[in-house]
Design a protein around this motif. Structure first.
Motif, PDB file in Angstrom:
ATOM      1  N   GLY A   1       0.804  -1.218   0.000  1.00  0.00           N
ATOM      2  CA  GLY A   1       0.000   0.000   0.000  1.00  0.00           C
ATOM      3  C   GLY A   1       0.836   1.268   0.000  1.00  0.00           C
ATOM      4  N   ILE A   2       2.122   1.143  -0.325  1.00  0.00           N
ATOM      5  CA  ILE A   2       2.982   2.326  -0.418  1.00  0.00           C
ATOM      6  C   ILE A   2       2.818   2.897  -1.818  1.00  0.00           C
ATOM      7  N   ILE A   3       2.489   4.178  -1.885  1.00  0.00           N
ATOM      8  CA  ILE A   3       2.231   4.845  -3.154  1.00  0.00           C
ATOM      9  C   ILE A   3       3.347   5.848  -3.438  1.00  0.00           C
ATOM     10  N   THR A   4       3.833   5.810  -4.666  1.00  0.00           N
ATOM     11  CA  THR A   4       4.806   6.771  -5.159  1.00  0.00           C
ATOM     12  C   THR A   4       4.162   7.462  -6.351  1.00  0.00           C
ATOM     13  N   LYS A   5       4.174   8.789  -6.336  1.00  0.00           N
ATOM     14  CA  LYS A   5       3.555   9.557  -7.413  1.00  0.00           C
ATOM     15  C   LYS A   5       4.563  10.588  -7.900  1.00  0.00           C
ATOM     16  N   CYS A   6       4.835  10.559  -9.204  1.00  0.00           N
ATOM     17  CA  CYS A   6       5.776  11.495  -9.805  1.00  0.00           C
ATOM     18  C   CYS A   6       5.069  12.263 -10.914  1.00  0.00           C
ATOM     19  N   LYS A   7       5.235  13.582 -10.887  1.00  0.00           N
ATOM     20  CA  LYS A   7       4.709  14.453 -11.943  1.00  0.00           C
ATOM     21  C   LYS A   7       5.895  14.936 -12.754  1.00  0.00           C
ATOM     22  N   TYR A   8       5.752  14.875 -14.090  1.00  0.00           N
ATOM     23  CA  TYR A   8       6.854  15.181 -14.989  1.00  0.00           C
ATOM     24  C   TYR A   8       6.502  16.325 -15.928  1.00  0.00           C
ATOM     25  N   HIS A   9       7.512  17.121 -16.263  1.00  0.00           N
ATOM     26  CA  HIS A   9       7.428  18.090 -17.352  1.00  0.00           C
ATOM     27  C   HIS A   9       8.377  17.588 -18.419  1.00  0.00           C
ATOM     28  N   ILE A  10       7.835  17.294 -19.598  1.00  0.00           N
ATOM     29  CA  ILE A  10       8.625  16.676 -20.667  1.00  0.00           C
ATOM     30  C   ILE A  10       8.427  17.472 -21.951  1.00  0.00           C
ATOM     31  N   ILE A  11       9.526  17.871 -22.564  1.00  0.00           N
ATOM     32  CA  ILE A  11       9.484  18.421 -23.919  1.00  0.00           C
ATOM     33  C   ILE A  11      10.147  17.395 -24.841  1.00  0.00           C
ATOM     34  N   SER A  12      11.459  17.337 -24.866  1.00  0.00           N
ATOM     35  CA  SER A  12      12.140  16.283 -25.620  1.00  0.00           C
ATOM     36  C   SER A  12      12.773  15.269 -24.665  1.00  0.00           C
TER      37      SER A  12
END
Length: 181
Positions: free
Chosen positions: A51-62
């Motif tokens: 039940g361990i949650i990892t959440k990553c938000k990314y900004h991607i161009i190239s």
């Protein structure tokens, strides 16, 4: 004799207060869902069997320009909700791809590991489909965690599908050769 009863009562009360709340376990080994927003990135949510949650938000161009990753533990109510939704998925026939035939509309890359199988699906068009797998993907990616930020860039397996290949790796167009004599 009276003091023995009081002593036993104190021990029982003391030990019962130290009992931890029963921790519910997820019915899956892991969930990994990446939501591609169709433009400049997205997010990946990974939940393990504890039940361990990892959440990553990314900004991607190239490439990945920046990211914010947080980690937390789901509470019993969230695990109950995930288990109920997951259990309904096990009875569904899930296609490997749902294609909404739309440009720049985003989508989901889903990989759910169970004990005896792995559910993989791609949804092109985040709001194009009203089925159990798309609702599940939306629910998982909407889980809010913003505390316990970690100072690491984590790139998950499904995250890699959001990152465009480098320009030098693309095959260049060559016109067909002609036999002019």
């Amino acid at each position: 004799m009276k003091t023995a009863y009081i002593l036993i009562l104190i021990i029982l009360i003391g030990t019962s207060c130290n009992l931890k709340e029963y921790k519910k376990k997820p019915h899956f080994e892991s969930i990994e869902i990446t939501h591609d927003n169709g433009w400049t990135g997205g997010q990946t949510v990974y939940i393990d069997s504890l039940g361990i949650i990892t959440k990553c938000k990314y900004h991607i161009i190239s490439r990945i320009d920046s990211s914010i990753c947080c980690i937390d533990t789901l509470d019993s109510q969230q695990i109950d909700s995930l288990n109920a939704m997951f259990d309904s998925l096990k009875n569904e026939k899930i296609d490997s791809i749902y294609d909404g035939h739309c440009q720049d509309c985003g989508g989901f890359y889903i990989e759910i590991k169970c004990k005896n199988k792995t559910i993989k699906s791609t949804i092109i068009g985040s709001h194009e489909f009203e089925n159990h797998i798309s609702k599940f993907a939306e629910y998982v990616t909407d889980i809010m965690i913003d505390k316990n930020q970690i100072d690491s860039l984590i790139v998950f397996k499904t995250t890699k599908r959001m990152i465009p290949p480098p320009l030098d790796s693309l095959v260049k167009f060559r016109p067909p050769e002609t036999n002019e004599e």
